[in-house]
Scaffold this motif. Sequence first.
Motif, PDB file in Angstrom:
ATOM      1  N   ALA A  42      89.343 -41.221 -56.484  1.00  0.00           N
ATOM      2  CA  ALA A  42      88.888 -40.942 -54.781  1.00  0.00           C
ATOM      3  C   ALA A  42      87.951 -42.556 -54.723  1.00  0.00           C
ATOM      4  O   ALA A  42      87.584 -42.725 -52.842  1.00  0.00           O
ATOM      5  CB  ALA A  42      88.288 -39.643 -54.411  1.00  0.00           C
ATOM      6  N   LEU A 135      93.971 -35.552 -45.970  1.00  0.00           N
ATOM      7  CA  LEU A 135      92.818 -36.613 -47.266  1.00  0.00           C
ATOM      8  C   LEU A 135      93.242 -37.514 -45.616  1.00  0.00           C
ATOM      9  O   LEU A 135      92.024 -38.331 -46.051  1.00  0.00           O
ATOM     10  CB  LEU A 135      93.854 -37.301 -48.575  1.00  0.00           C
ATOM     11  CG  LEU A 135      93.609 -36.546 -49.647  1.00  0.00           C
ATOM     12  CD1 LEU A 135      94.302 -36.711 -51.044  1.00  0.00           C
ATOM     13  CD2 LEU A 135      91.167 -36.919 -49.856  1.00  0.00           C
ATOM     14  N   ASP A 145      82.799 -39.919 -51.403  1.00  0.00           N
ATOM     15  CA  ASP A 145      84.545 -39.775 -51.986  1.00  0.00           C
ATOM     16  C   ASP A 145      84.354 -38.221 -52.719  1.00  0.00           C
ATOM     17  O   ASP A 145      85.610 -38.002 -52.739  1.00  0.00           O
ATOM     18  CB  ASP A 145      84.057 -40.952 -53.283  1.00  0.00           C
ATOM     19  CG  ASP A 145      83.041 -40.795 -53.923  1.00  0.00           C
ATOM     20  OD1 ASP A 145      81.767 -40.640 -53.291  1.00  0.00           O
ATOM     21  OD2 ASP A 145      82.931 -41.626 -55.527  1.00  0.00           O
ATOM     22  N   LEU A 148      86.633 -36.138 -50.423  1.00  0.00           N
ATOM     23  CA  LEU A 148      87.878 -36.632 -50.379  1.00  0.00           C
ATOM     24  C   LEU A 148      88.686 -36.263 -51.790  1.00  0.00           C
ATOM     25  O   LEU A 148      89.889 -35.851 -51.607  1.00  0.00           O
ATOM     26  CB  LEU A 148      88.205 -37.933 -50.800  1.00  0.00           C
ATOM     27  CG  LEU A 148      88.529 -39.060 -49.912  1.00  0.00           C
ATOM     28  CD1 LEU A 148      87.448 -40.904 -50.079  1.00  0.00           C
ATOM     29  CD2 LEU A 148      89.178 -38.957 -48.858  1.00  0.00           C
ATOM     30  N   ARG A 149      87.827 -36.169 -52.613  1.00  0.00           N
ATOM     31  CA  ARG A 149      87.963 -35.624 -54.395  1.00  0.00           C
ATOM     32  C   ARG A 149      88.606 -33.980 -54.129  1.00  0.00           C
ATOM     33  O   ARG A 149      89.325 -34.052 -54.870  1.00  0.00           O
ATOM     34  CB  ARG A 149      87.334 -36.059 -55.521  1.00  0.00           C
ATOM     35  CG  ARG A 149      87.643 -35.819 -56.542  1.00  0.00           C
ATOM     36  CD  ARG A 149      86.669 -36.456 -57.390  1.00  0.00           C
ATOM     37  NE  ARG A 149      87.094 -35.981 -59.067  1.00  0.00           N
ATOM     38  CZ  ARG A 149      88.265 -37.091 -59.665  1.00  0.00           C
ATOM     39  NH1 ARG A 149      89.170 -37.688 -58.945  1.00  0.00           N
ATOM     40  NH2 ARG A 149      88.176 -36.854 -61.064  1.00  0.00           N
TER      41      ARG A 149
END
Length: 185
Positions: A42, A135, A145, A148-149
């Motif tokens: 990510a 996403l 991030d 996102l992950r």
Amino acid sequence: VFPNIWVSLHADGTVVLYPMLAPNRRGERRLELLQELERRGAFVVTRLLDLGVPSYLIQSTLLGVMAQRLVRTLCPHCKKPTEPPDDETWRAITAPWRADKPEQVMGAVGCLECRMTGYFGRVGLYEIMTMTPALRRLIAPGCDDSRLREQAFKDGMKPLRVSGAMKVAAGVTTAEEVVKVAPLG
């Protein structure tokens, strides 16, 4: 602007970004290469944003990010059944997923074929983050991030260590090898 961005995480922990962003002075397409030492897929999205790639371009062109690590494989000539890893090690490998610990795994012994190492060759562990609509919506300047992950996990991404746990359960490698090469998280 060219609509191709290809990103790869290499076995040595290097993130390689291959964005085709602009023509050179002669108008020819060129492949830009950037390497960063980072271990999270990510991170690539936030790194592209940091490099000045517009979020709309990432949203519309990035298909996915793949992380890869190589682990040594057990020698097929001398590997033997051993006790599974302790509970703490197994939880560390399979987190955040819950996977039953195998009753028995294979261990390294050593023979003339493997030069007394117990290992012969390597196999890849893979983590693939495919870009889903959820996403894509998270990609914006200043995006985190870790969010996102987290979304990638919800969308089905399995971490490198889970890929490694599957290889341990199949008798291809050892838990120690997976812990050695795959980062946490």
